[in-house]
Structures are given as structure tokens and as C-alpha cells.
Motif scaffolding. Structure first.
Motif, mmCIF file in Angstrom:
data_model
loop_
_atom_site.group_PDB
_atom_site.id
_atom_site.type_symbol
_atom_site.label_atom_id
_atom_site.label_comp_id
_atom_site.label_asym_id
_atom_site.label_seq_id
_atom_site.Cartn_x
_atom_site.Cartn_y
_atom_site.Cartn_z
ATOM 1 N N GLY A 50 0.775 -1.200 -0.557
ATOM 2 C CA GLY A 50 -0.013 -0.163 -0.048
ATOM 3 C C GLY A 50 0.633 0.917 -0.096
ATOM 4 N N ASN A 51 0.537 1.709 0.879
ATOM 5 C CA ASN A 51 1.457 3.328 0.981
ATOM 6 C C ASN A 51 2.401 2.961 2.092
ATOM 7 N N GLU A 52 2.865 1.972 2.416
ATOM 8 C CA GLU A 52 3.385 1.480 3.462
ATOM 9 C C GLU A 52 4.970 0.962 3.649
ATOM 10 N N VAL A 53 6.091 1.491 3.557
ATOM 11 C CA VAL A 53 7.573 0.700 3.551
ATOM 12 C C VAL A 53 7.705 0.089 4.926
ATOM 13 N N VAL A 54 7.516 -1.059 4.356
ATOM 14 C CA VAL A 54 7.762 -2.909 5.348
ATOM 15 C C VAL A 54 9.429 -2.911 5.045
ATOM 16 N N GLY A 55 10.503 -2.030 3.878
ATOM 17 C CA GLY A 55 11.688 -3.634 4.385
ATOM 18 C C GLY A 55 12.573 -2.373 3.447
ATOM 19 N N PHE A 56 13.516 -2.850 3.688
ATOM 20 C CA PHE A 56 14.461 -1.264 2.706
ATOM 21 C C PHE A 56 15.754 -2.668 2.581
ATOM 22 N N ILE A 57 16.391 -1.982 1.192
ATOM 23 C CA ILE A 57 18.265 -3.257 0.944
ATOM 24 C C ILE A 57 18.950 -1.449 0.581
ATOM 25 N N GLN A 58 20.082 -1.495 0.984
ATOM 26 C CA GLN A 58 21.341 -0.897 0.778
ATOM 27 C C GLN A 58 22.035 -1.008 0.124
ATOM 28 N N ALA A 59 22.521 -1.335 -1.079
ATOM 29 C CA ALA A 59 24.098 -1.819 -1.586
ATOM 30 C C ALA A 59 25.460 -0.610 -1.508
ATOM 31 N N TYR A 60 26.506 -1.361 -2.685
ATOM 32 C CA TYR A 60 27.201 -0.549 -3.059
ATOM 33 C C TYR A 60 28.008 -0.958 -4.117
ATOM 34 N N TYR A 61 28.425 -0.406 -5.501
ATOM 35 C CA TYR A 61 29.420 -1.581 -6.683
ATOM 36 C C TYR A 61 30.793 -0.693 -6.939
ATOM 37 N N ASN A 62 31.704 -1.520 -7.398
ATOM 38 C CA ASN A 62 32.907 -0.736 -7.986
ATOM 39 C C ASN A 62 32.964 -1.540 -8.928
ATOM 40 N N GLY A 63 33.396 -1.445 -9.994
ATOM 41 C CA GLY A 63 33.475 -2.364 -10.851
ATOM 42 C C GLY A 63 33.084 -3.616 -10.862
ATOM 43 N N ASP A 64 33.299 -4.685 -10.905
ATOM 44 C CA ASP A 64 32.356 -5.838 -10.902
ATOM 45 C C ASP A 64 32.600 -6.823 -9.103
ATOM 46 N N LYS A 65 32.688 -5.825 -8.361
ATOM 47 C CA LYS A 65 32.225 -6.183 -6.118
ATOM 48 C C LYS A 65 31.121 -5.278 -5.907
ATOM 49 N N GLY A 66 30.998 -5.862 -5.272
ATOM 50 C CA GLY A 66 29.489 -5.223 -4.776
ATOM 51 C C GLY A 66 29.285 -5.689 -3.116
#
Length: 283
Positions: A50-66
Motif C-alpha cells: 500500500g503506502n507503507e514502507v515495510v523493508g529496505f536494502i542498501q548496496a554499493y558496487y565498484n567494478g565487478d564487486k558489490g
């Protein structure tokens, strides 16, 4: 699922505080800064019902590495596949950007998280040690011609661009590019550069608090043990002036010279994190 927006920050912070207790404290200012910076090598997604945020994920990457920095689901919405869906989506987006190896850290006593990732194809391939010391217990020898410089945001970004240094943690080489842009907006972060006889010794980023966790530490590749001693002296001088009582520094177990120096200078191991790895299939 969709990209996170600045208007989601309150919900993200609420989920973080309810789901990730015991980890480094993050505030709404950090998340707002992260989203404002629009760093090119980071991914920040939310899951909503609905309008409620229930989860999140944050990630980074550089070249072939995450690197997955954080994944959290509101406790009221767990066991519904939301965490798995977020992880699958960020893996898909990282793969599309050319990432072939993805890593993350899990605290040694977070067995639920460890089981979650192992079930999804991750394997343990190393550890990160958390070393701490009380500022009042540290007795570091004086170093002649030591200069400690508090960097402006532009100076910090320029130094990161112009000088090669050995980071204390594996993820720093993946996150630094994005984080250096975030620090332009995140005013609570302090960056110090330390020099001895005019030569660069190291750089450190942290948010000054009673117990200060070092967010980024890197030393010169030339005589890194001596460079670290000079950097520690600079951190100690700053900490005493600002009333910081305790310092925590994460270090990869493979950085033997750095670990040896820290232990010799009075730091003790207070925790361990597992490093997990997954190879992303091509195509």
C-alpha cells in the motif's frame, strides 16, 4: 519494490531501529544525505505494501564487486518473503551493472541473519575484527612534526582521488566513492588527515560520539605500521580535545600488520563479524 526517496527516510529509520539493533547507529540525516547525493555506485530500494514502507536494502558496487550494507524488514511483516525479494532484486540490479562477486558482513551472534544468507547461496569467506580502546587508556608516543588536519568536504574528496592508501576493511574500496559524495551533505562526519614530516600517513572518517566507531581508515602503503601509529596519535589528540571516551576500529583479519600495531598500542578485540560471499551468475 522501488528506489528509495527522501520522503521514505522516517520509515527507513523506524525499520532500522526496530530491526537492526546492535549495529552502528544511523540517523535520518545520514539517509537523507545518501539519497540527496545520488551517488552513482549505490543502490537503495524499499519494499512497500500500500503506502507503507515495510523493508529496505542498501548496496554499493565498484567494478565487478558489490557490497550489501543493510537489509531490514519491519518485524510485523517478516516471514512473508520480503527480505528474500529485496535481496534477489538488488542482486539482479548489481549483476546488470557488471558485478560478479557480492559480499556482506554479519555479526557473529546474529544467527538468524547468517542462516538467511547461507540459505540463499552465500558462503563464509573471512572475518572482520572489531577492536576497541578507551581513550584514557591509550599512551601513544609523541611523533615529531606531526600535523593533524580537519578536512573540508572538497579536500576530503580531492585527497581520496589523489592519494592511494591501504584501507582497514574490505568494503572501503567499494563504498568510498559513494560515501565521499554523501559527506558533502552529511555534516556530522569528520575527516582527518595526518602527516609526519610533511608526508601523508593516513586518513580517517568518523562521527564524533562518546563511543566513536571509525567509518573509514586508510594508511600509506609505505611503512603502514608506522603510518598507522601516526594516524592513531592524530585520532587520540582529536578525541581528547572533543571528549571522546572510546574508539572502535573494524579491521579485516587479513590485515596482519595493522592488527599487530593496534594490539601493541592497546586496542583489544571486542567483536567479530563474518564476511559472506556469493558469486553472481553471468547472463
Amino acid at each position: 519494490m522501488r528506489a528509495a526517496r527522501p520522503s521514505d527516510c522516517q520509515s527507513i529509520l523506524r525499520i532500522y531501529e526496530r530491526s537492526l539493533s546492535g549495529l552502528d547507529d544511523e540517523g535520518i540525516e545520514w539517509y537523507l544525505s545518501l539519497l540527496k547525493a545520488e551517488a552513482g555506485n549505490s543502490i537503495f530500494l524499499v519494499a512497500s505494501m500500500g503506502n507503507e514502507v515495510v523493508g529496505f536494502i542498501q548496496a554499493y558496487y565498484n567494478g565487478d564487486k558489490g557490497y550489501v550494507e543493510a537489509l531490514a524488514v519491519d518485524p510485523e511483516y517478516r516471514n512473508m518473503g520480503i527480505g528474500s525479494a529485496l535481496l534477489t532484486e538488488v542482486e539482479r540490479r548489481l549483476r546488470r551493472r557488471g558485478v560478479r562477486v557480492i559480499r556482506l558482513n554479519v555479526k557473529h551472534n546474529n544467527l538468524k541473519a547468517l542462516t538467511f544468507y547461507l540459505r540463499r547461496g552465500y558462503v563464509v569467506d573471512g572475518v572482520t575484527l572489531l577492536l576497541n580502546a578507551r581513550v584514557s587508556d591509550l599512551v601513544l608516543p609523541s611523533i615529531e612534526n606531526l600535523m593533524v588536519k580537519v578536512l573540508s568536504r572538497d579536500e576530503r574528496e580531492a585527497l581520496s582521488r589523489d592519494i592511494e592508501a591501504m584501507p582497514s576493511t574490505w568494503w572501503s574500496s567499494i563504498t568510498e566513492k559513494a560515501d565521499s559524495k554523501v559527506y558533502k551533505y552529511y555534516k556530522s562526519e569528520v575527516s582527518l588527515a595526518v602527516y609526519s614530516d610533511g608526508k601523508f600517513c593516513g586518513i580517517v572518517d568518523f562521527q564524533p560520539e562518546d563511543t566513536t566507531v571509525i567509518d573509514y581508515l586508510a594508511v600509506s602503503y609505505k611503512r603502514p605500521s608506522n603510518a598507522l601509529k601516526a594516524l592513531l596519535r592524530g585520532i587520540l589528540l582529536y578525541s581528547r580535545e572533543r571528549g571522546i571516551r572510546k574508539i572502535i576500529i573494524p579491521v579485516d583479519s587479513t590485515k596482519k600488520a595493522l592488527l599487530k600495531t593496534l594490539i601493541e598500542e592497546g586496542f583489544k578485540i571486542e567483536g567479530v563479524e563474518y564476511r559472506l560471499l556469493k558469486l553472481l551468475s553471468i547472463g
